[in-house]
Design a protein around this motif. Structure first.
Motif, PDB file in Angstrom:
ATOM      1  N   MET A   1     -30.196 110.855  -5.681  1.00 39.99           N
ATOM      2  CA  MET A   1     -29.234 110.713  -4.609  1.00 39.99           C
ATOM      3  C   MET A   1     -28.709 112.063  -4.138  1.00 39.99           C
ATOM      4  O   MET A   1     -28.462 112.251  -2.955  1.00 39.99           O
ATOM      5  N   ALA A   2     -28.536 112.990  -5.076  1.00 38.35           N
ATOM      6  CA  ALA A   2     -27.985 114.291  -4.697  1.00 38.35           C
ATOM      7  C   ALA A   2     -28.902 115.008  -3.706  1.00 38.35           C
ATOM      8  O   ALA A   2     -28.419 115.606  -2.741  1.00 38.35           O
ATOM      9  N   LEU A   3     -30.221 114.937  -3.928  1.00 36.55           N
ATOM     10  CA  LEU A   3     -31.143 115.586  -3.000  1.00 36.55           C
ATOM     11  C   LEU A   3     -31.081 114.926  -1.629  1.00 36.55           C
ATOM     12  O   LEU A   3     -31.034 115.609  -0.610  1.00 36.55           O
ATOM     13  N   SER A   4     -31.060 113.609  -1.579  1.00 40.97           N
ATOM     14  CA  SER A   4     -30.974 112.896  -0.307  1.00 40.97           C
ATOM     15  C   SER A   4     -29.713 113.302   0.459  1.00 40.97           C
ATOM     16  O   SER A   4     -29.758 113.581   1.656  1.00 40.97           O
ATOM     17  N   HIS A   5     -28.601 113.367  -0.238  1.00 42.01           N
ATOM     18  CA  HIS A   5     -27.338 113.747   0.405  1.00 42.01           C
ATOM     19  C   HIS A   5     -27.379 115.200   0.863  1.00 42.01           C
ATOM     20  O   HIS A   5     -26.881 115.531   1.943  1.00 42.01           O
ATOM     21  N   SER A   6     -27.995 116.053   0.060  1.00 44.60           N
ATOM     22  CA  SER A   6     -28.097 117.459   0.434  1.00 44.60           C
ATOM     23  C   SER A   6     -28.954 117.641   1.689  1.00 44.60           C
ATOM     24  O   SER A   6     -28.590 118.396   2.593  1.00 44.60           O
ATOM     25  N   LEU A   7     -30.090 116.945   1.746  1.00 48.47           N
ATOM     26  CA  LEU A   7     -30.941 117.014   2.935  1.00 48.47           C
ATOM     27  C   LEU A   7     -30.204 116.461   4.156  1.00 48.47           C
ATOM     28  O   LEU A   7     -30.289 117.010   5.252  1.00 48.47           O
ATOM     29  N   TYR A   8     -29.469 115.366   3.955  1.00 45.30           N
ATOM     30  CA  TYR A   8     -28.720 114.743   5.048  1.00 45.30           C
ATOM     31  C   TYR A   8     -27.630 115.684   5.574  1.00 45.30           C
ATOM     32  O   TYR A   8     -27.419 115.793   6.779  1.00 45.30           O
ATOM     33  N   ASP A   9     -26.951 116.370   4.651  1.00 47.67           N
ATOM     34  CA  ASP A   9     -25.837 117.234   5.036  1.00 47.67           C
ATOM     35  C   ASP A   9     -26.281 118.517   5.729  1.00 47.67           C
ATOM     36  O   ASP A   9     -25.471 119.171   6.390  1.00 47.67           O
ATOM     37  N   GLU A  10     -27.558 118.894   5.560  1.00 48.51           N
ATOM     38  CA  GLU A  10     -28.081 120.111   6.180  1.00 48.51           C
ATOM     39  C   GLU A  10     -29.350 119.787   6.973  1.00 48.51           C
ATOM     40  O   GLU A  10     -30.437 120.224   6.613  1.00 48.51           O
ATOM     41  N   PRO A  11     -29.238 119.003   8.043  1.00 48.30           N
ATOM     42  CA  PRO A  11     -30.443 118.598   8.782  1.00 48.30           C
ATOM     43  C   PRO A  11     -31.135 119.779   9.448  1.00 48.30           C
ATOM     44  O   PRO A  11     -30.479 120.663  10.013  1.00 48.30           O
ATOM     45  N   GLU A  12     -32.455 119.793   9.325  1.00 48.12           N
ATOM     46  CA  GLU A  12     -33.274 120.827   9.961  1.00 48.12           C
ATOM     47  C   GLU A  12     -34.384 120.122  10.728  1.00 48.12           C
ATOM     48  O   GLU A  12     -35.024 119.225  10.205  1.00 48.12           O
ATOM     49  N   THR A  13     -34.607 120.539  11.950  1.00 46.04           N
ATOM     50  CA  THR A  13     -35.618 119.878  12.775  1.00 46.04           C
ATOM     51  C   THR A  13     -37.031 120.320  12.383  1.00 46.04           C
ATOM     52  O   THR A  13     -37.223 121.279  11.634  1.00 46.04           O
ATOM     53  N   ALA A  14     -38.013 119.605  12.923  1.00 44.63           N
ATOM     54  CA  ALA A  14     -39.422 119.815  12.590  1.00 44.63           C
ATOM     55  C   ALA A  14     -39.831 121.277  12.692  1.00 44.63           C
ATOM     56  O   ALA A  14     -39.508 121.961  13.654  1.00 44.63           O
ATOM     57  N   LEU A  15     -40.541 121.705  11.689  1.00 42.43           N
ATOM     58  CA  LEU A  15     -41.104 123.051  11.574  1.00 42.43           C
ATOM     59  C   LEU A  15     -40.049 124.134  11.377  1.00 42.43           C
ATOM     60  O   LEU A  15     -40.355 125.310  11.389  1.00 42.43           O
ATOM     61  N   ALA A  16     -38.793 123.729  11.168  1.00 40.37           N
ATOM     62  CA  ALA A  16     -37.720 124.675  10.891  1.00 40.37           C
ATOM     63  C   ALA A  16     -36.940 124.270   9.642  1.00 40.37           C
ATOM     64  O   ALA A  16     -35.838 124.753   9.420  1.00 40.37           O
ATOM     65  N   GLU A  17     -37.515 123.392   8.836  1.00 37.30           N
ATOM     66  CA  GLU A  17     -36.807 122.848   7.681  1.00 37.30           C
ATOM     67  C   GLU A  17     -37.021 123.694   6.425  1.00 37.30           C
ATOM     68  O   GLU A  17     -37.483 123.232   5.391  1.00 37.30           O
TER      69      GLU A  17
END
Length: 111
Positions: A1-17
């Motif tokens: 869950m922590a990784l999912s929340h971390s990815l959600y909190d710092e969204p990066e668009t395609a090819l810039a993630e």
């Protein structure tokens, strides 16, 4: 869950993630995978492998967000679920079914 929340909190668009890819790659390395970053000339793509052999458990981790919307697409969950599944798999111990010799995760932009 922590990784999912971390990815959600710092969204990066395609090819810039870059942060998202690094988080998944770092966790894979910690779990004993050999990680190749920048696969296919894409700086945010990765291939993580543990074990070897013909029978391979393959997982796809996507972690890019939609421009202006964020992770409404749920790829933060996809990336985290793939990371979790790969981390608990052990070559030779992948029930149900026959054991796999190898676990691989392809991490990439969903674009």
């Amino acid at each position: 869950m922590a990784l999912s929340h971390s990815l959600y909190d710092e969204p990066e668009t395609a090819l810039a993630e870059h942060r998202s890819a690094a988080k998944i790659a770092d966790l894979r390395e910690t779990a004993g995978f050999t990680v190749t970053r920048g696969v296919g000339e894409l700086p945010t793509a990765l291939l993580a492998t543990r074990g070897s052999g013909e029978l391979v458990l393959g997982l796809c981790a996507e972690y890019d967000a939609l421009p202006g919307i964020g992770h409404a697409c749920g790829r933060n969950v996809n990336g985290a679920a793939s990371e979790g599944s790969g981390s608990v798999s052990r070559p030779g111990r992948s029930p149900p079914g026959p054991p796999s010799n190898c676990a691989r995760t392809a991490g990439t932009s969903g674009a």
